[in-house]
Scaffold this motif. Structure first.
Motif, PDB file in Angstrom:
ATOM      1  N   UNK A   1      -4.712 -44.662  21.928  1.00  0.00           N
ATOM      2  CA  UNK A   1      -5.497 -43.718  21.146  1.00  0.00           C
ATOM      3  C   UNK A   1      -6.502 -43.028  22.070  1.00  0.00           C
ATOM      4  N   UNK A   2      -7.043 -41.916  21.610  1.00  0.00           N
ATOM      5  CA  UNK A   2      -8.023 -41.190  22.414  1.00  0.00           C
ATOM      6  C   UNK A   2      -9.246 -42.060  22.674  1.00  0.00           C
ATOM      7  N   UNK A   3      -9.692 -42.812  21.665  1.00  0.00           N
ATOM      8  CA  UNK A   3     -10.837 -43.710  21.838  1.00  0.00           C
ATOM      9  C   UNK A   3     -10.531 -44.810  22.851  1.00  0.00           C
ATOM     10  N   UNK A   4      -9.309 -45.379  22.774  1.00  0.00           N
ATOM     11  CA  UNK A   4      -8.936 -46.444  23.705  1.00  0.00           C
ATOM     12  C   UNK A   4      -8.870 -45.914  25.133  1.00  0.00           C
ATOM     13  N   UNK A   5      -8.385 -44.692  25.282  1.00  0.00           N
ATOM     14  CA  UNK A   5      -8.335 -44.089  26.610  1.00  0.00           C
ATOM     15  C   UNK A   5      -9.740 -43.911  27.164  1.00  0.00           C
ATOM     16  N   UNK A   6     -10.661 -43.432  26.330  1.00  0.00           N
ATOM     17  CA  UNK A   6     -12.042 -43.282  26.772  1.00  0.00           C
ATOM     18  C   UNK A   6     -12.639 -44.637  27.156  1.00  0.00           C
ATOM     19  N   UNK A   7     -12.357 -45.660  26.352  1.00  0.00           N
ATOM     20  CA  UNK A   7     -12.878 -47.002  26.654  1.00  0.00           C
ATOM     21  C   UNK A   7     -12.361 -47.508  27.989  1.00  0.00           C
ATOM     22  N   UNK A   8     -11.106 -47.171  28.311  1.00  0.00           N
ATOM     23  CA  UNK A   8     -10.528 -47.620  29.586  1.00  0.00           C
ATOM     24  C   UNK A   8     -11.148 -46.894  30.769  1.00  0.00           C
ATOM     25  N   UNK A   9     -11.839 -45.803  30.509  1.00  0.00           N
ATOM     26  CA  UNK A   9     -12.513 -45.030  31.563  1.00  0.00           C
ATOM     27  C   UNK A   9     -14.023 -45.269  31.538  1.00  0.00           C
ATOM     28  N   UNK A  10     -14.437 -46.394  31.016  1.00  0.00           N
ATOM     29  CA  UNK A  10     -15.851 -46.685  30.964  1.00  0.00           C
ATOM     30  C   UNK A  10     -16.574 -46.041  29.803  1.00  0.00           C
TER      31      UNK A  10
ATOM     32  N   UNK B   1      -3.062 -30.177   4.760  1.00  0.00           N
ATOM     33  CA  UNK B   1      -4.411 -30.626   5.092  1.00  0.00           C
ATOM     34  C   UNK B   1      -4.443 -32.153   5.163  1.00  0.00           C
ATOM     35  N   UNK B   2      -5.460 -32.651   5.839  1.00  0.00           N
ATOM     36  CA  UNK B   2      -5.565 -34.089   6.046  1.00  0.00           C
ATOM     37  C   UNK B   2      -6.889 -34.656   5.556  1.00  0.00           C
ATOM     38  N   UNK B   3      -7.963 -33.883   5.725  1.00  0.00           N
ATOM     39  CA  UNK B   3      -9.300 -34.425   5.552  1.00  0.00           C
ATOM     40  C   UNK B   3      -9.826 -34.837   6.926  1.00  0.00           C
ATOM     41  N   UNK B   4     -11.037 -35.386   7.022  1.00  0.00           N
ATOM     42  CA  UNK B   4     -11.579 -35.797   8.324  1.00  0.00           C
ATOM     43  C   UNK B   4     -10.597 -36.681   9.078  1.00  0.00           C
ATOM     44  N   UNK B   5     -10.421 -36.369  10.359  1.00  0.00           N
ATOM     45  CA  UNK B   5      -9.448 -37.093  11.171  1.00  0.00           C
ATOM     46  C   UNK B   5      -9.945 -38.493  11.508  1.00  0.00           C
ATOM     47  N   UNK B   6      -9.046 -39.446  11.445  1.00  0.00           N
ATOM     48  CA  UNK B   6      -9.341 -40.837  11.798  1.00  0.00           C
ATOM     49  C   UNK B   6      -9.067 -41.011  13.291  1.00  0.00           C
ATOM     50  N   UNK B   7     -10.072 -41.389  14.104  1.00  0.00           N
ATOM     51  CA  UNK B   7      -9.852 -41.563  15.543  1.00  0.00           C
ATOM     52  C   UNK B   7      -8.713 -42.526  15.866  1.00  0.00           C
ATOM     53  N   UNK B   8      -8.482 -43.506  14.986  1.00  0.00           N
ATOM     54  CA  UNK B   8      -7.418 -44.488  15.237  1.00  0.00           C
ATOM     55  C   UNK B   8      -6.030 -43.877  15.097  1.00  0.00           C
TER      56      UNK B   8
ATOM     57  N   UNK C   1     -17.636 -38.094  20.910  1.00  0.00           N
ATOM     58  CA  UNK C   1     -17.656 -39.537  21.187  1.00  0.00           C
ATOM     59  C   UNK C   1     -16.837 -39.869  22.425  1.00  0.00           C
ATOM     60  N   UNK C   2     -15.678 -39.226  22.576  1.00  0.00           N
ATOM     61  CA  UNK C   2     -14.832 -39.499  23.740  1.00  0.00           C
ATOM     62  C   UNK C   2     -15.473 -38.984  25.028  1.00  0.00           C
ATOM     63  N   UNK C   3     -16.280 -37.935  24.923  1.00  0.00           N
ATOM     64  CA  UNK C   3     -16.947 -37.368  26.100  1.00  0.00           C
ATOM     65  C   UNK C   3     -18.182 -38.164  26.506  1.00  0.00           C
TER      66      UNK C   3
END
Length: 313
Positions: free
Chosen positions: A154-163, A191-198, A247-249
């Motif tokens: 996931x995008x969050x997991x990728x960010x976590x792996x980069x500190x 439409x989806x509604x607010x995107x879930x980072x997971x 958050x990812x940045x």
């Protein structure tokens, strides 16, 4: 010993599959299923460029879902999402990896009417649903597997792996993909509604995709009502893109801190800082972008770049 060397090789192989805008794995590369002398022992392997990694096990999907997946076997369970279980599966005939989303009964019971709309839908950077199977309060959505041998990223997991932080170019790249998805979806009144980072995953070529886009909304509201949206809902969906990018940045939750991106990241390109700040403005009750199309156009104008329109395989 040989066993220890094999474990080390597998770990190094997983670490050598980065997910970034410029990936060492060629964009669009799909793991090739191979057979080896280990097959007789129940082992199998996926081959990536320059490496082969074996996995053991896998049970018949029919054991868990006899009426839904008789022609697939479960390789292993993957981390669940807010919408249910994820299973890495493969066809017993083609031996190609697929992802199975197992919906909870609360959604599965309401999936049947108009479900063909989900299967027909093809949007850039939105995970395509290839098949929908349902029976007796259970439903499984089958999609291409966008992960690698180590699992989904996931995008969050990728960010976590980069500190905890991705680079500014990676954020712009991911933002362009997500806005391309929303722009195309909204043009089709999806439409989806607010995107879930997971549910934001990054594939082997570094491209960002949205899993199960609109599925929960479709199940909860039905096909007709799901295609209707008010201005506040539309704005919340668009703003959620900027919140997860922030958050990812930065590694921070912007809503709780109320800071501009440039205040959290030293040396951030002023153009990207201004673009993100404008996208986040509605969270502060201020004017933001009117649409995903508008936000996408400004990103491209500010960065001078344009991502390739890439659909999920």
């Amino acid at each position: 010993d040989a066993g220890h060397e094999g474990q080390v090789a597998a770990i190094r192989a997983r670490q050598s599959l980065p997910i970034s805008p410029v990936s060492r794995a060629a964009p669009g590369v799909v793991a090739r299923r191979t057979r080896s002398r280990h097959a007789a022992c129940g082992a199998a392997s996926f081959a990536f460029p320059g490496r082969v990694i074996r996995y053991h096990g896998g049970v018949s999907a029919a054991a868990s879902f006899p009426s839904l997946l008789p022609d697939f076997r479960v390789v292993r369970a993957l981390p669940s999402s807010a919408l249910g279980e994820r299973l890495l599966i493969e066809s017993v005939h083609e031996r190609t990896p697929r992802l199975a989303h197992v919906l909870p009964a609360s959604l599965a019971d309401r999936l049947a009417p108009g479900v063909d709309q989900l299967v027909r839908r093809r949007l850039p950077h939105v995970e395509p649903i290839e098949q929908v199977r349902s029976d007796s309060g259970k439903a499984v959505l089958i999609a291409p597997y966008l992960g690698h041998i180590g699992g989904l990223i996931t995008l969050d997991a990728l960010a976590a792996s980069r500190g905890g932080r991705l680079s500014a170019p990676e954020i712009a790249y991911a933002g362009e993909h997500l806005l391309m998805a929303l722009d195309a979806a909204h043009a089709q009144r999806t439409y989806n509604g607010p995107l879930d980072p997971a549910l934001i995953v990054v594939d082997r070529g570094g491209r960002t995709h949205i899993e199960l886009f609109g599925v929960a909304r479709f199940c909860e509201r039905g096909a007709v009502e799901a295609a209707k949206i008010n201005e506040q809902e539309l704005l919340a969906e668009l703003t959620s893109v900027f919140e997860l990018l922030f958050r990812a940045l930065t590694g921070l939750d912007r809503r709780s801190l109320g800071v501009r991106p440039g205040q959290a990241v030293a040396g951030l390109d002023p153009a990207l800082d201004a673009w993100l700040a404008k996208g986040l403005a509605p969270a502060e009750g201020q004017q933001g972008y009117e649409s995903a199309e508008h936000a996408l156009a400004e990103l491209r104008d500010r960065s001078g770049s344009r991502a390739t329109v890439t659909e999920a395989p």
